[in-house]
Design a protein around this motif. Structure first.
Motif, PDB file in Angstrom:
ATOM      1  N   ARG A 244      -0.943   2.309   6.186  1.00  0.00           N
ATOM      2  CA  ARG A 244      -0.734   1.079   6.833  1.00  0.00           C
ATOM      3  C   ARG A 244       0.839   1.504   6.478  1.00  0.00           C
ATOM      4  N   THR A 245       1.438   2.549   7.331  1.00  0.00           N
ATOM      5  CA  THR A 245       2.859   2.649   7.692  1.00  0.00           C
ATOM      6  C   THR A 245       3.065   2.562   8.251  1.00  0.00           C
ATOM      7  N   VAL A 246       4.707   2.370   8.721  1.00  0.00           N
ATOM      8  CA  VAL A 246       5.596   2.606  10.055  1.00  0.00           C
ATOM      9  C   VAL A 246       6.687   3.644   9.411  1.00  0.00           C
ATOM     10  N   THR A 247       6.734   4.488  10.106  1.00  0.00           N
ATOM     11  CA  THR A 247       7.536   5.727  10.248  1.00  0.00           C
ATOM     12  C   THR A 247       8.443   6.201  10.840  1.00  0.00           C
ATOM     13  N   TRP A 248       9.757   6.906  10.771  1.00  0.00           N
ATOM     14  CA  TRP A 248      10.783   7.474  11.930  1.00  0.00           C
ATOM     15  C   TRP A 248      10.102   8.627  12.296  1.00  0.00           C
ATOM     16  N   ASP A 249      10.121   9.419  13.213  1.00  0.00           N
ATOM     17  CA  ASP A 249       9.905  10.415  14.196  1.00  0.00           C
ATOM     18  C   ASP A 249       9.910  12.124  12.566  1.00  0.00           C
ATOM     19  N   ASN A 250      11.152  11.607  11.992  1.00  0.00           N
ATOM     20  CA  ASN A 250      11.728  12.230  10.887  1.00  0.00           C
ATOM     21  C   ASN A 250      11.424  12.204  10.117  1.00  0.00           C
ATOM     22  N   GLY A 251       9.938  10.840   9.997  1.00  0.00           N
ATOM     23  CA  GLY A 251       9.771  11.363   8.448  1.00  0.00           C
ATOM     24  C   GLY A 251       9.710  10.402   7.763  1.00  0.00           C
ATOM     25  N   GLY A 252      10.683   9.400   7.870  1.00  0.00           N
ATOM     26  CA  GLY A 252      11.341   8.719   7.569  1.00  0.00           C
ATOM     27  C   GLY A 252      10.766   7.164   7.175  1.00  0.00           C
ATOM     28  N   ASN A 253      11.054   5.989   6.248  1.00  0.00           N
ATOM     29  CA  ASN A 253      10.325   4.657   6.289  1.00  0.00           C
ATOM     30  C   ASN A 253      11.455   4.116   7.111  1.00  0.00           C
ATOM     31  N   ALA A 254      10.430   3.171   8.243  1.00  0.00           N
ATOM     32  CA  ALA A 254      10.435   2.434   9.110  1.00  0.00           C
ATOM     33  C   ALA A 254       9.794   1.105   8.708  1.00  0.00           C
ATOM     34  N   SER A 255       9.324   0.641   7.385  1.00  0.00           N
ATOM     35  CA  SER A 255       8.835  -0.491   7.321  1.00  0.00           C
ATOM     36  C   SER A 255       9.594  -1.648   7.479  1.00  0.00           C
ATOM     37  N   ALA A 256      11.201  -1.280   7.039  1.00  0.00           N
ATOM     38  CA  ALA A 256      11.871  -3.233   6.913  1.00  0.00           C
ATOM     39  C   ALA A 256      12.289  -3.446   8.390  1.00  0.00           C
ATOM     40  N   TYR A 257      11.646  -2.291   9.193  1.00  0.00           N
ATOM     41  CA  TYR A 257      12.182  -2.835  10.884  1.00  0.00           C
ATOM     42  C   TYR A 257      10.988  -4.072  11.793  1.00  0.00           C
ATOM     43  N   LEU A 258       9.799  -4.062  10.491  1.00  0.00           N
ATOM     44  CA  LEU A 258       8.439  -4.736  11.256  1.00  0.00           C
ATOM     45  C   LEU A 258       9.237  -6.049  10.090  1.00  0.00           C
ATOM     46  N   SER A 259       8.715  -6.891  11.351  1.00  0.00           N
ATOM     47  CA  SER A 259       9.430  -8.701  10.874  1.00  0.00           C
ATOM     48  C   SER A 259       8.553  -8.840   9.875  1.00  0.00           C
ATOM     49  N   PRO A 260       8.688  -9.817   9.002  1.00  0.00           N
ATOM     50  CA  PRO A 260       7.659 -10.534   8.017  1.00  0.00           C
ATOM     51  C   PRO A 260       6.415 -10.649   8.137  1.00  0.00           C
ATOM     52  N   GLY A 261       5.869 -11.893   9.614  1.00  0.00           N
ATOM     53  CA  GLY A 261       5.159 -12.420  10.234  1.00  0.00           C
ATOM     54  C   GLY A 261       4.113 -11.355  11.038  1.00  0.00           C
ATOM     55  N   SER A 262       4.838 -10.305  10.822  1.00  0.00           N
ATOM     56  CA  SER A 262       3.602  -8.873  11.510  1.00  0.00           C
ATOM     57  C   SER A 262       2.780  -8.448   9.953  1.00  0.00           C
ATOM     58  N   ARG A 263       1.170  -8.685  10.363  1.00  0.00           N
ATOM     59  CA  ARG A 263       0.427  -8.467   9.896  1.00  0.00           C
ATOM     60  C   ARG A 263      -0.449  -6.795  10.170  1.00  0.00           C
ATOM     61  N   ILE A 264      -0.191  -5.802   9.562  1.00  0.00           N
ATOM     62  CA  ILE A 264      -0.400  -4.589   9.817  1.00  0.00           C
ATOM     63  C   ILE A 264      -1.794  -3.730   9.422  1.00  0.00           C
ATOM     64  N   ASP A 265      -2.163  -4.354   7.952  1.00  0.00           N
ATOM     65  CA  ASP A 265      -3.177  -4.714   7.595  1.00  0.00           C
ATOM     66  C   ASP A 265      -4.559  -5.929   8.721  1.00  0.00           C
ATOM     67  N   LEU A 266      -4.516  -6.286   9.202  1.00  0.00           N
ATOM     68  CA  LEU A 266      -5.236  -7.278  10.129  1.00  0.00           C
ATOM     69  C   LEU A 266      -4.874  -6.617  11.683  1.00  0.00           C
ATOM     70  N   PHE A 267      -3.988  -6.150  12.288  1.00  0.00           N
ATOM     71  CA  PHE A 267      -4.039  -5.475  13.493  1.00  0.00           C
ATOM     72  C   PHE A 267      -5.491  -4.087  13.398  1.00  0.00           C
ATOM     73  N   SER A 268      -5.871  -5.417  14.204  1.00  0.00           N
ATOM     74  CA  SER A 268      -7.215  -3.861  14.699  1.00  0.00           C
ATOM     75  C   SER A 268      -7.750  -3.790  16.044  1.00  0.00           C
ATOM     76  N   LEU A 269      -8.544  -3.159  16.533  1.00  0.00           N
ATOM     77  CA  LEU A 269      -9.490  -3.414  17.852  1.00  0.00           C
ATOM     78  C   LEU A 269     -11.001  -3.789  17.413  1.00  0.00           C
ATOM     79  N   PRO A 270     -10.670  -4.726  17.819  1.00  0.00           N
ATOM     80  CA  PRO A 270     -12.718  -5.170  17.478  1.00  0.00           C
ATOM     81  C   PRO A 270     -13.574  -4.872  18.600  1.00  0.00           C
ATOM     82  N   PRO A 271     -15.070  -4.972  18.217  1.00  0.00           N
ATOM     83  CA  PRO A 271     -15.607  -3.239  18.913  1.00  0.00           C
ATOM     84  C   PRO A 271     -15.645  -4.222  20.808  1.00  0.00           C
TER      85      PRO A 271
END
Length: 300
Positions: A244-271
């Motif tokens: 549950r990370t957001v990273t740049w192509d160089n390995g840097g942390n890009a999570s600051a660009y994710l909006s506060p309402g974005s729930r990466i922990d809920l973004f799944s693909l159901p069956p």
């Protein structure tokens, strides 16, 4: 290194083949059924019984009761124990939070499935090693208890310039075509062939700005409104449990660009099949979004 080919009743434990037809004989394997539960039950005050809280899966503990059998070759037994120990000793796994080794499992009539975790126990007994027999107590802990497909599925979605997917007859003037000043959107379809939620790794490659990724059926979205990607650069959103990370192509942390309402922990693909849609500003029509996932399963 390519994955080992597995026959029925065989296991690939971090690159070491064990089970049927190998020098590591399995007497019993436990922990492959329903995973342990972390319950939140609470005693009802001044009443009989309890209030049932939400149940969460705990880590899956897979235990192998096994023995090495290489008659007349104690040195080969020692070497095999060392090989098993080396499989769990890689610094890239052992010293990095969230990383794990792989346990791959083959059962008759089913495809290979895998778990990711850590080897927590490897206890050999050398009393009979002179005869080429070494009992083993092995414990593997999968922090994500779901089973996953052995192969990854990948799909790539480009951005389209036409907002509705084309023109509908009769065509009347004026005709509006996006020129990069309006966010283009492109629908696409992904299929999770399992029976549990799968977790995608999403890579967006520029040039584009103001990216939003939406799972249409649930309405859940991941928005990066201030993100600007130059041509060839990318960010990766990893929704998998334990990552549950957001990273740049160089390995840097890009999570600051994710909006506060974005729930990466809920973004799944159901069956089943899901529609995915993403929007962004791109006046070159060369930006791409790639989704990679493993089908997920409740059971073997």
């Amino acid at each position: 290194m390519p994955d080992l080919d597995l026959a029925d009743w065989q296991y690939d434990l971090g690159g070491v083949l064990i089970g049927k037809g190998t020098s590591v004989v399995l007497v019993e394997t436990t922990g492959l059924g329903r995973p342990p539960v972390r319950d939140n039950d609470v005693d009802q005050p001044s009443m009989d019984g309890q209030w049932a809280g939400p149940d969460y899966w705990a880590a899956r503990q897979v235990q192998f009761d096994a023995y090495i059998k290489i008659p007349g070759q104690p040195d080969a037994c020692y070497d095999l124990v060392a090989t098993l120990q080396a499989a769990s000793d890689a610094a890239a796994v052992r010293l990095v939070g969230g990383q794990g080794m792989t346990l791959r499992i083959k059962r008759p009539g089913t495809p290979v499935k895998r778990l990711t975790g850590r080897m927590r126990k490897l206890d050999p007994e050398y009393a009979q090693v002179i005869h080429g027999k070494v009992p083993l107590d092995i414990e593997f802990v999968a922090h994500d208890p779901q089973f996953y497909a052995d192969t990854e599925t990948t799909t790539e979605l480009p951005l389209g310039w036409l907002t509705g997917g084309g023109f509908a007859a009769p065509v009347r003037a004026p005709i509006h075509v996006q020129d990069g000043t309006v966010a283009a959107d492109r629908p696409g379809w992904v299929t999770n062939n399992g029976d549990a939620d799968a977790w995608p790794v999403i890579r967006v490659t520029g040039p584009c700005t103001n990216v939003t990724i939406t799972h249409v059926a649930s309405g859940r979205s991941l928005a990066l409104p201030t993100l600007t990607l130059a041509a060839g650069r990318w960010v990766e959103l990893d929704t998998r449990p334990g990552y549950r990370t957001v990273t740049w192509d160089n390995g840097g942390n890009a999570s600051a660009y994710l909006s506060p309402g974005s729930r990466i922990d809920l973004f799944s693909l159901p069956p089943g099949t899901s529609e995915m849609r993403w929007t962004a500003f791109d006046n070159t029509n060369s930006a791409r979004m790639r989704l990679t996932w493993r089908d997920a399963y409740i059971a073997l």
